[in-house]
Design a protein around this motif. Structure first.
Motif, PDB file in Angstrom:
ATOM      1  N   UNK A 173       0.916  -1.185   0.095  1.00  0.00           N
ATOM      2  CA  UNK A 173      -0.117  -0.169   0.106  1.00  0.00           C
ATOM      3  C   UNK A 173       0.809   1.351  -0.079  1.00  0.00           C
ATOM      4  N   UNK A 174       0.292   2.295  -0.763  1.00  0.00           N
ATOM      5  CA  UNK A 174       1.137   3.493  -0.783  1.00  0.00           C
ATOM      6  C   UNK A 174       0.208   4.829  -0.766  1.00  0.00           C
ATOM      7  N   UNK A 175       0.437   5.626   0.414  1.00  0.00           N
ATOM      8  CA  UNK A 175      -0.117   6.962   0.418  1.00  0.00           C
ATOM      9  C   UNK A 175       0.976   7.998   0.127  1.00  0.00           C
ATOM     10  N   UNK A 176       1.156   8.389  -0.974  1.00  0.00           N
ATOM     11  CA  UNK A 176       2.381   9.016  -1.387  1.00  0.00           C
ATOM     12  C   UNK A 176       3.036  10.034  -0.162  1.00  0.00           C
ATOM     13  N   UNK A 177       4.272   9.729  -0.009  1.00  0.00           N
ATOM     14  CA  UNK A 177       5.021  10.758   1.168  1.00  0.00           C
ATOM     15  C   UNK A 177       4.272  10.802   2.301  1.00  0.00           C
ATOM     16  N   UNK A 178       3.311   9.794   2.635  1.00  0.00           N
ATOM     17  CA  UNK A 178       2.626   9.878   3.849  1.00  0.00           C
ATOM     18  C   UNK A 178       3.160   8.534   4.390  1.00  0.00           C
ATOM     19  N   UNK A 179       2.580   7.509   4.085  1.00  0.00           N
ATOM     20  CA  UNK A 179       2.897   6.164   4.459  1.00  0.00           C
ATOM     21  C   UNK A 179       2.905   5.063   3.366  1.00  0.00           C
ATOM     22  N   UNK A 180       3.871   4.254   3.537  1.00  0.00           N
ATOM     23  CA  UNK A 180       4.421   3.249   2.367  1.00  0.00           C
ATOM     24  C   UNK A 180       4.416   1.925   3.186  1.00  0.00           C
TER      25      UNK A 180
END
Length: 425
Positions: free
Chosen positions: A156-163
């Motif tokens: 899962x990736x929430x760009x530049x927040x959590x990977x």
């Protein structure tokens, strides 16, 4: 005309972009819930309370392992505290999406982890080395150790927040896997009594429900904010007036189900759940720090941490100068009554106010809440508390509502203006 349109858009567009900016909080357990192959890893993030710490941070990477790899870890008979240390090594304090992990500058990067942030990792043993091994293979391992675990895929990736990325196996670390003191052997009340919180310790001992909750919570990590003896003695009359369920809720409120070193508290501003938090019953406290000063706040009052009784993972106990009061159990203190007006001079008698006609006639007084009422809820509109916090908090909340409403209204108006400008020009 074209120039005017360009000027109009140049002014409106930045406003629209500013109003459109939103901050998206993440929830690691929800993100992993849609991936059954990581259910065991997800379970232990919750059980060790690492999920709470991950959710409070931004720009973070979680190196998850599948159920088979977790089975190999749990079969070794580690305590929950040791498992927490091992998994905290898998939480990188930087963002590494699939693209970034394959484009590491100079082929290697060293990332700090939650394990390093706890202070329990000597030297750089709490850092993880990420190295491009070429051929599309990326290896990971503790600094100075073997790169025996490999990047598998992005989960899962929430760009530049959590990977959240999958790695092939648990990162091997003798330091993280080292035995930790058995929390069950820690004498919580003994530690409190020996360091100026004897009254609170004795109060806790007389409440079997709260005592059990405290002891069961230590293993997964816990932080206690116990009032000093003088503060607790002055508070005891109010405490004794609470019903049994409310007494237990109050004691649970003064502990957080996560281990926080002093360094971690100083870097964590914001609300925290407590042992009393349960569904609709928030029982939250807010941490605020200013340099070396750390305060805890509710809508009722504010207290300051004045001493550290113990700070050894998984347990931290801090003494506070006053008793922190949850808004679910207490009302803010009434504002001090104004001084009486000076007596009128001779011959200068003031007229008595006349009651309004027809008002208040037959009006029943609202019944006071029963002392046996066990329900929890917000107090009435609060008056200024002992530290002047209640009004401030209410004003802050109201301001927040106005800002959000204003932003929405501003966005609509700006869009309308932009549309009208394009039509007219």
């Amino acid at each position: 005309m074209a120039k005017m349109r360009e000027v109009t858009i140049s002014y409106i567009l930045p406003i629209l972009l500013l109003l459109a900016v939103e901050t998206h909080a993440h929830n690691v357990t929800r993100l992993l819930a849609s991936h059954p192959s990581f259910s065991s890893f997800n379970h232990f993030l919750t059980q060790t309370h690492l999920a709470d710490e991950i959710n409070r941070r931004t720009t973070i990477t979680v190196c998850a392992v599948d159920n088979a790899a977790m089975s190999a870890l749990t079969s070794k008979g580690y305590t929950i505290s040791t498992i927490k240390n091992i998994l905290s090594l898998h939480v990188l304090l930087d963002y590494f999406g699939a693209k970034k992990i394959h484009q590491i500058r100079d082929g290697s990067a060293l990332a700090a982890t939650l394990f390093q942030a706890t202070g329990a990792a000597p030297g750089t043993t709490g850092f993880v080395n990420i190295t491009d091994l070429r051929g599309g293979k990326v290896g990971l391992g503790p600094d100075g150790g073997d790169l025996s675990s490999f990047f598998v895929k992005s989960v899962e990736e929430v760009p530049y927040n959590i990977s959240i990325i999958q790695i092939s196996k648990v990162l091997p670390s003798e330091t993280a896997a080292a035995p930790t003191p058995a929390p069950a052997e820690m004498n919580l009340t003994g530690i409190m009594s020996a360091h100026g919180c004897k009254v609170f310790a004795e109060t806790l001992l007389t409440n079997p429900g709260a005592s059990k909750t405290y002891q069961e919570s230590v293993e997964g990590g816990m932080t206690v904010f116990c009032p000093g003896d003088d503060a607790m003695k002055g508070f005891l009359p109010k405490y004794k007036n609470l019903t049994a369920p409310k007494k237990e809720a109050f004691l649970d409120f003064l502990a957080v189900p996560t281990y926080y070193s002093m360094a971690m508290l100083k870097s964590n501003n914001g609300p925290m759940n407590t042992l009393a938090t349960d569904g609709a019953n928030k029982f939250e406290l807010t941490v605020q720090n200013d340099g070396e000063k750390v305060t805890l706040r509710t809508r009722i009052n504010t207290v300051q941490i004045v001493d550290t009784l113990i700070d050894e993972q998984p347990l931290a106990i801090y003494a506070t100068d006053k008793v922190l009061l949850p808004k679910e159990l207490f009302k803010a203190s009434a504002v001090e009554a104004p001084a009486p007006a000076p007596a009128p001079e001779d011959g200068d008698v003031a007229d008595s106010p006349k009651p309004a006609k027809g008002k208040g006639k037959g009006k029943k007084k609202k019944a006071a809440p029963s002392p046996d009422d066990d329900s929890f809820g917000d107090s009435d509109s609060p008056a200024e508390g002992p530290d002047g916090d209640a009004d401030d908090a209410t004003a802050d909340e109201a301001s927040a509502v106005r800002i959000v409403g204003g932003a929405t209204g501003g966005l609509v108006v700006s869009l309308f203006c932009l549309f009208a400008s394009s039509k007219l020009l």
